[in-house]
Enzyme design. Structure first.
Site, mmCIF file in Angstrom:
data_model
loop_
_atom_site.group_PDB
_atom_site.id
_atom_site.type_symbol
_atom_site.label_atom_id
_atom_site.label_comp_id
_atom_site.label_asym_id
_atom_site.label_seq_id
_atom_site.Cartn_x
_atom_site.Cartn_y
_atom_site.Cartn_z
ATOM 1 N N GLY A 1 3.058 6.998 33.347
ATOM 2 C CA GLY A 1 4.175 7.715 33.186
ATOM 3 C C GLY A 1 5.355 6.998 33.550
ATOM 4 O O GLY A 1 6.308 6.661 34.111
ATOM 5 N N ARG B 1 -41.194 -19.072 84.733
ATOM 6 C CA ARG B 1 -41.626 -19.949 83.768
ATOM 7 C C ARG B 1 -43.262 -20.230 84.559
ATOM 8 O O ARG B 1 -43.169 -20.841 85.532
ATOM 9 C CB ARG B 1 -40.498 -20.988 83.486
ATOM 10 C CG ARG B 1 -40.171 -21.680 84.399
ATOM 11 C CD ARG B 1 -39.303 -22.741 84.010
ATOM 12 N NE ARG B 1 -38.776 -24.217 84.958
ATOM 13 C CZ ARG B 1 -38.258 -24.059 84.823
ATOM 14 N NH1 ARG B 1 -36.700 -23.409 85.053
ATOM 15 N NH2 ARG B 1 -37.747 -25.212 86.316
ATOM 16 N N ASN C 1 -21.249 -18.651 84.497
ATOM 17 C CA ASN C 1 -21.958 -19.115 83.394
ATOM 18 C C ASN C 1 -23.028 -19.051 83.053
ATOM 19 O O ASN C 1 -23.966 -19.178 83.786
ATOM 20 C CB ASN C 1 -21.498 -20.724 84.349
ATOM 21 C CG ASN C 1 -22.214 -21.841 82.470
ATOM 22 O OD1 ASN C 1 -21.168 -21.940 82.424
ATOM 23 N ND2 ASN C 1 -23.139 -22.255 82.528
ATOM 24 N N THR D 1 -2.667 17.025 37.801
ATOM 25 C CA THR D 1 -2.017 17.386 38.570
ATOM 26 C C THR D 1 -1.724 18.012 39.172
ATOM 27 O O THR D 1 -1.630 18.481 40.139
ATOM 28 C CB THR D 1 -1.499 15.759 38.869
ATOM 29 O OG1 THR D 1 -0.247 15.434 37.442
ATOM 30 C CG2 THR D 1 -2.104 14.271 38.912
ATOM 31 N N ASP E 1 -4.251 8.495 45.729
ATOM 32 C CA ASP E 1 -5.225 7.601 45.570
ATOM 33 C C ASP E 1 -2.985 6.568 44.746
ATOM 34 O O ASP E 1 -3.266 5.366 44.402
ATOM 35 C CB ASP E 1 -5.271 7.274 44.037
ATOM 36 C CG ASP E 1 -4.663 7.388 42.934
ATOM 37 O OD1 ASP E 1 -3.465 7.924 43.532
ATOM 38 O OD2 ASP E 1 -5.484 7.624 41.663
ATOM 39 N N LYS F 1 -12.864 9.065 45.170
ATOM 40 C CA LYS F 1 -12.158 8.229 45.230
ATOM 41 C C LYS F 1 -11.200 8.071 46.310
ATOM 42 O O LYS F 1 -11.217 6.561 46.886
ATOM 43 C CB LYS F 1 -11.556 7.899 43.993
ATOM 44 C CG LYS F 1 -10.022 7.229 43.560
ATOM 45 C CD LYS F 1 -9.450 6.858 42.245
ATOM 46 C CE LYS F 1 -8.630 8.002 42.758
ATOM 47 N NZ LYS F 1 -7.162 7.330 40.457
ATOM 48 N N ARG G 1 -14.068 5.655 36.675
ATOM 49 C CA ARG G 1 -13.911 4.226 37.099
ATOM 50 C C ARG G 1 -14.208 3.796 38.448
ATOM 51 O O ARG G 1 -13.903 2.456 37.806
ATOM 52 C CB ARG G 1 -12.506 3.634 36.395
ATOM 53 C CG ARG G 1 -12.071 3.448 34.929
ATOM 54 C CD ARG G 1 -10.649 3.879 34.245
ATOM 55 N NE ARG G 1 -9.645 2.252 34.659
ATOM 56 C CZ ARG G 1 -8.561 2.364 34.867
ATOM 57 N NH1 ARG G 1 -7.319 2.895 34.888
ATOM 58 N NH2 ARG G 1 -8.066 1.245 35.098
HETATM 59 C C1 UD1 Z 1 -0.290 10.071 37.921
HETATM 60 C C2 UD1 Z 1 1.111 10.247 36.960
HETATM 61 C C3 UD1 Z 1 1.279 9.058 35.845
HETATM 62 C C4 UD1 Z 1 1.748 7.936 37.577
HETATM 63 C C5 UD1 Z 1 0.817 8.431 38.230
HETATM 64 C C6 UD1 Z 1 0.933 6.966 39.076
HETATM 65 C C7 UD1 Z 1 0.316 13.066 35.867
HETATM 66 C C8 UD1 Z 1 -0.660 13.640 35.109
HETATM 67 N N1 UD1 Z 1 0.447 11.931 35.409
HETATM 68 O O1 UD1 Z 1 -1.718 9.384 36.411
HETATM 69 O O2 UD1 Z 1 2.945 9.646 35.895
HETATM 70 O O3 UD1 Z 1 2.338 7.290 36.653
HETATM 71 O O4 UD1 Z 1 0.190 8.586 39.312
HETATM 72 O O5 UD1 Z 1 0.113 6.624 40.025
HETATM 73 O O6 UD1 Z 1 0.500 13.381 37.213
HETATM 74 N N2 UD1 Z 1 -6.064 14.824 41.267
HETATM 75 C C9 UD1 Z 1 -6.852 15.476 41.446
HETATM 76 N N3 UD1 Z 1 -7.045 17.185 40.693
HETATM 77 C C10 UD1 Z 1 -7.343 16.485 39.413
HETATM 78 C C11 UD1 Z 1 -6.418 15.600 38.774
HETATM 79 C C12 UD1 Z 1 -5.630 14.396 39.697
HETATM 80 O O7 UD1 Z 1 -6.450 15.985 42.498
HETATM 81 O O8 UD1 Z 1 -7.500 17.127 38.371
HETATM 82 C C13 UD1 Z 1 -5.829 13.634 41.809
HETATM 83 C C14 UD1 Z 1 -6.494 12.846 41.878
HETATM 84 O O9 UD1 Z 1 -7.345 12.276 42.799
HETATM 85 C C15 UD1 Z 1 -5.164 11.733 42.659
HETATM 86 C C16 UD1 Z 1 -3.638 11.999 41.433
HETATM 87 O O10 UD1 Z 1 -4.449 13.225 41.721
HETATM 88 O O11 UD1 Z 1 -5.195 11.173 44.109
HETATM 89 C C17 UD1 Z 1 -3.370 10.946 40.585
HETATM 90 O O12 UD1 Z 1 -4.411 11.996 39.435
HETATM 91 P P1 UD1 Z 1 -5.045 10.297 38.596
HETATM 92 O O13 UD1 Z 1 -5.928 10.849 37.374
HETATM 93 O O14 UD1 Z 1 -5.178 8.696 39.642
HETATM 94 O O15 UD1 Z 1 -2.931 9.944 37.942
HETATM 95 P P2 UD1 Z 1 -3.312 8.822 37.307
HETATM 96 O O16 UD1 Z 1 -3.928 8.782 35.565
HETATM 97 O O17 UD1 Z 1 -3.217 7.718 37.860
HETATM 98 MG MG MG Z 2 -4.160 7.517 39.553
#
Ligand code: UD1
Ligand code: MG
Length: 449
Positions: A144, A426, A363, A84, A108, A25, A18
């Site tokens: 979540g 000059r 100056n 995650t 993030d 990011k 996004r």
């Molecule tokens: C996540 C949480 C959600 C929480 C929210 C808070 C999960 C499944 N969900 O959702 O419960 O409310 O954060 O902001 O954890 N990342 C990786 N590898 C991946 C996926 C993500 O390194 O395969 C990293 C991303 O770079 C990011 C972080 O994990 O820094 C969170 O990932 P993101 O996709 O933003 O999760 P949310 O949908 O925000």
């Molecule tokens: Mg997030």
């Protein structure tokens, strides 16, 4: 305060689709510092023993940035972004090293406080196996949801998988989880991807731990400390939160901001008490401003040290490597780069001063330019103390102007000037008596006008 060895894993492999960006990011900046830089700063302040960062493919920019902040940080590649939970396991090597405790943070979620991390570790010390950071956002939307039974956190439900009833829950997952090292790998390995997004959710870990009879707790954080950034709009919102907090902090420290909402700070701006900052001032990285200095309106300042009682602006631009002495003045439409302006010296109007050393009390007249660049190299201008440079002079570097010397205005100076001498370079003026009236008479006769 917890002292036992612990590992922080920062997840940063997500593409952040996004954001619509070719940069990872977490490399997008807030107050001039990449988001992940804010998180690295927090874990360092929370005295973490080992940092591991999980990055995605093609993220050399991110890996080298992390190394520049913390040389010994472990960098782990998550080849495919499968969620995650999967991301945490990319740091398996570090997890297998038997840390006492593990804290997982999201790259993030940049505003996490060190005290929040240590509070979570304290709950582990109190006997919990897993601790999740919760918060109650104004708009729970896509976060979540935390499902509690009595004191225990029994599950986290991702918004996309939640029932309508579960979506009514105000308590959300902030994205920071701590657990003991002992069961970490076994719990993480039990996470599957049976959900709407077909991802391995770290957020399934509390439910798995609960099923095994382990204690899972949650503690509460302020919404602003745990906001997650997934779009440019959220990034702008985070910037605005950072700025308003920083403005409050500097005002509490004794700085006058006449129009706080119009002043932008860098994450590292240092401002001493009794400094006054007029409206519309921008601070880039690495600036310190000492007591009683005044930064006047519409100034843009980066990489500069401003000493006591100096006055900068209005409309001044200070670039990296600038050192402004006590009581010195830099006025409107003057640009200073990699230069030292001595105590009490003045560069008040329309000047470019680059690679220069200006002595105390000198100056520098309106429109003075240091010609520091010949298309290949940069050269130095040295101006002695109490020297006087007349308006609209070009000083062709390398050049040295002695203490107390004068430069006649409009000069192009190419040779050094000895102490206390006058240099004029000059065209000489000549006055032709009556020329103008005879010109007008001739013109009238020829045209009849
Ligand atoms: C996540 C949480 C959600 C929480 C929210 C808070 C999960 C499944 N969900 O959702 O419960 O409310 O954060 O902001 O954890 N990342 C990786 N590898 C991946 C996926 C993500 O390194 O395969 C990293 C991303 O770079 C990011 C972080 O994990 O820094 C969170 O990932 P993101 O996709 O933003 O999760 P949310 O949908 O925000
Ligand atoms: Mg997030």
């Amino acid at each position: 305060m917890t002292t036992a060895a612990y590992l922080s894993i920062i997840l940063a492999a997500g593409q952040g689709t996004r954001m619509n960006s070719r940069h990872p990011k977490v490399m997008h900046k807030i107050a001039g510092l990449p988001m992940i830089g804010h998180v690295l700063g927090a874990v360092e302040k929370a005295k973490c023993n080992r940092v591991a960062v999980v990055v995605g493919p093609d993220m050399d920019e991110l890996s080298s940035y992390v190394k520049s902040c913390n040389e010994s940080a472990g960098i782990h590649l998550q080849e495919e972004r499968l969620g995650t939970g999967h991301a945490v396991l990319a740091a398996r090597k570090d997890l297998a090293n038997n840390p006492d405790k593990v804290v997982v943070l999201y790259g993030d979620t940049p505003f996490v406080k060190p005290s929040t991390i240590t509070a979570m570790l304290d709950v582990l010390d109190g006997g919990a196996e897993v601790v999740v950071l919760g918060f109650e956002p104004e708009n729970p939307g896509r976060y979540g949801r935390l499902i509690l039974k009595n004191d225990q956190l029994v599950a986290i439900r991702e918004a996309k998988d939640a029932s309508l009833d579960e979506l009514e829950i105000p308590l959300c997952n902030a994205g920071i989880m701590a657990f003991s090292g002992r069961n970490a790998l076994s719990l993480l390995d039990a996470i599957d991807n049976k959900n709407v997004q077909k991802e391995f959710y770290l957020t399934d870990l509390p439910e798995i731990a609960t099923r095994r009879g382990l204690s899972v707790r949650s503690i509460l954080a302020d919404e602003q400390d745990v906001m997650g950034i997934n779009s440019r709009i959220e990034l702008a919102n985070a910037e605005s939160i950072f700025q308003s907090r920083y403005r409050k902090k500097v005002m509490q420290n004794g700085v006058t901001l006449q129009a706080p909402d119009t002043v932008y700070f860098s994450h590292d701006t240092q401002i001493s008490s009794d400094v006054t900052i007029e409206p519309h001032v921008y601070f880039g990285p690495d600036v310190s401003v000492h007591s009683n200095a005044v930064i006047r309106a519409f100034s843009h300042i980066e990489g500069a040290l401003i000493s006591e009682f100096a006055v900068i602006g209005p409309y001044a631009r200070l670039r990296p490597g600038t050192n402004i002495g006590e009581h010195a003045k830099v006025g409107n439409f003057s640009e200073i780069k990699k230069s030292k302006i001595g105590a009490g010296a003045k560069v008040n109007h329309l000047s470019y001063i680059g690679d220069a050393d200006i002595g105390a009390g000198a100056n520098i007249g309106a429109g003075t330019i240091t010609c520091n660049y010949d298309g290949f190299g940069k050269f130095k201008t040295r101006i002695g103390k109490n020297a006087f440079v007349g308006s609209n002079s070009s000083l062709v570097a390398p050049i040295q102007i002695g203490d107390g010397a004068f430069v006649g205005s409009g000069s192009v100076i190419t040779k050094d000037i000895p102490q206390d001498a006058l240099a004029v370079a000059r065209g000489k003026q000549s006055n032709i008596k009556g020329w103008a009236s005879s010109f007008r008479a001739k013109y009238k006769k020829e045209t009849g006008l």
